[in-house]
Enzyme design. Structure first.
Site, PDB file in Angstrom:
ATOM      1  N   GLU A 175       0.794  -1.224   0.000  1.00  0.00           N
ATOM      2  CA  GLU A 175       0.000   0.000   0.000  1.00  0.00           C
ATOM      3  C   GLU A 175       0.833   1.283   0.000  1.00  0.00           C
ATOM      4  OE1 GLU A 175      -2.999  -0.057   3.045  1.00  0.00           O
ATOM      5  OE2 GLU A 175      -3.959  -1.837   2.238  1.00  0.00           O
ATOM      6  N   GLU A 381      -5.162  -8.673   1.008  1.00  0.00           N
ATOM      7  CA  GLU A 381      -5.787  -8.331   2.296  1.00  0.00           C
ATOM      8  C   GLU A 381      -7.284  -8.160   2.091  1.00  0.00           C
ATOM      9  OE1 GLU A 381      -4.293  -5.002   4.577  1.00  0.00           O
ATOM     10  OE2 GLU A 381      -2.220  -5.558   4.122  1.00  0.00           O
TER      11      GLU A 381
HETATM   12  C1  FCB Z   1      -4.255  -2.088   5.516  1.00  0.00           C
HETATM   13  C2  FCB Z   1      -2.882  -2.363   6.049  1.00  0.00           C
HETATM   14  C3  FCB Z   1      -2.842  -3.345   7.173  1.00  0.00           C
HETATM   15  C4  FCB Z   1      -4.007  -3.135   8.127  1.00  0.00           C
HETATM   16  C5  FCB Z   1      -5.287  -3.171   7.372  1.00  0.00           C
HETATM   17  C6  FCB Z   1      -6.508  -3.088   8.241  1.00  0.00           C
HETATM   18  O1  FCB Z   1      -4.276  -0.807   5.030  1.00  0.00           O
HETATM   19  O2  FCB Z   1      -2.053  -2.818   5.011  1.00  0.00           O
HETATM   20  O3  FCB Z   1      -1.605  -3.224   7.819  1.00  0.00           O
HETATM   21  O4  FCB Z   1      -3.858  -1.934   8.795  1.00  0.00           O
HETATM   22  O5  FCB Z   1      -5.309  -2.109   6.445  1.00  0.00           O
END
Ligand code: FCB
Length: 481
Positions: A175, A381
């Site tokens: 990210e 994620e």
């Molecule tokens: C993302 C991050 C991770 C965590 C999730 C909820 O942005 O990569 O570390 O904080 O959100």
């Protein structure tokens, strides 16, 4: 909150064709052992120790103590049947000042971790950068400086040489949107600067660091790893007059500022035009874009919710946001009399205040595969924070999280059925952990961590996830205990 049998009847029996189902962690969020074995300070150490920056004054000093408990954590992953573990490497454990001497103890930690994963039949998926820049590099200017990309290239060479015989997938950055815009624009993340021009320079140097790192990892890895980067895409909805324009602008800043150079070898013209009042992009040098546009095997996609934007006429005021992913990228961009505002979303929400919108995931996957037809995708994620309660006897009946995961996996499956080349899914997260500006107040784990005793307890969602990994189909919700 417990969902009755029946809601997802039609999808339970669908076989998922994912090849990997796994869990993810970021180093500062789980490791702890902040001052151990030669680890140097990172910007998150500094930021979390600065009063008022993190909820409750929480820090990652101990976190989940994964640094000491990694073996039992790996046993737990094996028990849950995970195919792969996405973890991050702390740059300042490998090179405590970001450059200079290699810290062997740090390299050895990750080497043991990788061996431990392979011994349990779990694929190591390693991310080089999950926001924890070594503090001396920030002191020298941080990501707005090109020298930080130079330092990252060397770091990639070191970890490539040390672990590149065994890593299954290398991910350069997690990210970069957060690193650049929250770190240097909106300021809710470390290092907490509010400098729009610096944020755009950071965007470019992160992109450059990605390209350089892929080259360095390829040159030093002796195994046959795959190469990737993880982006958090904004799935945008427009509201009001000028909705399309608002969506276009944020799509350029948040999405195409990364996919443009990485996957097409160019910054979008509209991004350069929109930001002309902020920077002239003179930090982009001849040859940079060719370096950034390295072929990757898989594009990592992080998805939690959608965002709604509208154009707002008037005097730009700095809008406060929630310290993680709120309004950044909107009002932080002066140079125009019309600014983009992030507006309230429709419920339901998770404990983060993020709206629950599984359709957005399907839409995103389909859109990416239309934009980049040759590019395999991986959900790196997806997950949800909810205020879990521990039932008498210790069980955690987190039906809302099971529901969230089930609906998003089903959405991902719909995308596969529409032809998307989706290679896998990582839940965020295995363990409750340090949630950046929220400290330990927000729980994303499918395994509960008691932050007093550090004891781990598999939640209902963890049992549900284990059934997913075992059956390769989306299970019905089950209540444990
Ligand atoms: C993302 C991050 C991770 C965590 C999730 C909820 O942005 O990569 O570390 O904080 O959100």
């Amino acid at each position: 909150m417990f969902k009755a049998v029946g809601l997802y009847n039609n999808v339970w029996s669908v076989i998922i064709v994912f090849t990997v189902i796994q869990a993810a962690f970021g180093t500062y969020q789980v490791e702890g052992a902040a001052d151990e074995d030669g680890r140097g300070p990172s910007i998150w150490d500094t930021f979390s120790r600065t009063p008022g920056k993190v909820w409750n004054g929480d820090t990652g000093d101990v976190a989940c103590d994964h640094y000491h408990r990694w073996e039992s954590d790996l046993d737990l992953m094996a028990e849950l049947g995970l195919d792969a573990y996405r973890f991050s490497i702390a740059w300042s454990r490998i090179l405590p000042t970001g450059t200079g001497e290699i810290n062997r103890a740090g390299v050895d930690f990750y080497s043991r971790l990788v061996d431990g994963l392979l011994a349990r039949g779990i694929r190591p998926v390693a991310t080089l950068y999950h926001w924890d820049l070594p503090q001396p590099l920030e002191d020298a200017g941080g990501w707005p400086e090109r020298a930080t990309a130079d330092a990252f290239e060397r770091y990639a060479e070191v970890v490539g040489a040390a672990l590149g015989d065994r890593i299954h997938t290398w991910t350069t950055l997690n990210e970069p949107w957060c690193s650049a815009y929250l770190g240097y624009g909106q300021g809710g993340h470390a290092p907490g600067r509010h400098e729009p021009a610096a944020a755009l320079a950071a965007v470019h140097h992160l992109n450059l660091a990605h390209g350089r790192a892929i080259q360095a990892l390829r040159a030093t890895s002796t195994g046959a790893p795959e190469y990737s980067v993880t982006l958090n895409f904004h799935v945008l909805r427009g509201r009001g007059a000028g909705a399309d324009e608002a969506v276009r602008r944020i799509d350029a800043l948040a999405n195409r500022a990364f996919t443009g150079p990485m996957l097409r070898g160019a910054y979008p013209d509209d991004l350069l035009a929109d930001t002309a009042g902020v920077t002239d992009w003179a930090f982009v040098r001849e040859g940079d874009l060719a370096v950034i546009a390295q072929p990757i095997d898989v594009l990592g996609v992080n998805y939690y919710s959608t965002a709604t934007v509208s154009l707002w006429d008037g005097v730009a005021e700095q809008q406060q946001n929630d310290g993680h992913k709120g309004a950044a990228g909107g009002t932080a961009w002066p140079g125009s009399d019309r600014i983009v505002e992030f507006v309230a979303q429709d419920p339901p929400f998770t404990d983060m205040g993020w709206n629950i919108a599984p359709d957005g995931l399907e839409e995103l996957l389909v859109s990416l595969s239309e934009q980049f037809p040759q590019q395999p995708l991986m959900i790196t994620e997806n997950g949800a924070a909810f205020p879990d309660e521990v039932a008498p006897g210790g069980a955690v009946h987190d039906a809302a999280r099971v529901d969230y995961l089930q609906r998003h996996l089903t959405a991902a499956h719909r995308a596969i059925a529409r032809g998307v080349d989706l290679r896998g899914y990582f839940v965020w997260s295995l363990l409750d952990n340090f949630e950046w500006g929220y400290g330990y107040a927000k729980r994303f784990g499918v395994v509960r961590v008691d932050f007093d005793t550090l004891e781990r307890t598999v939640k209902d969602s963890g049992h549900w996830y284990a059934a997913l990994t075992q059956t390769r189909s989306i299970p019905a919700p089950t209540r444990v205990g």
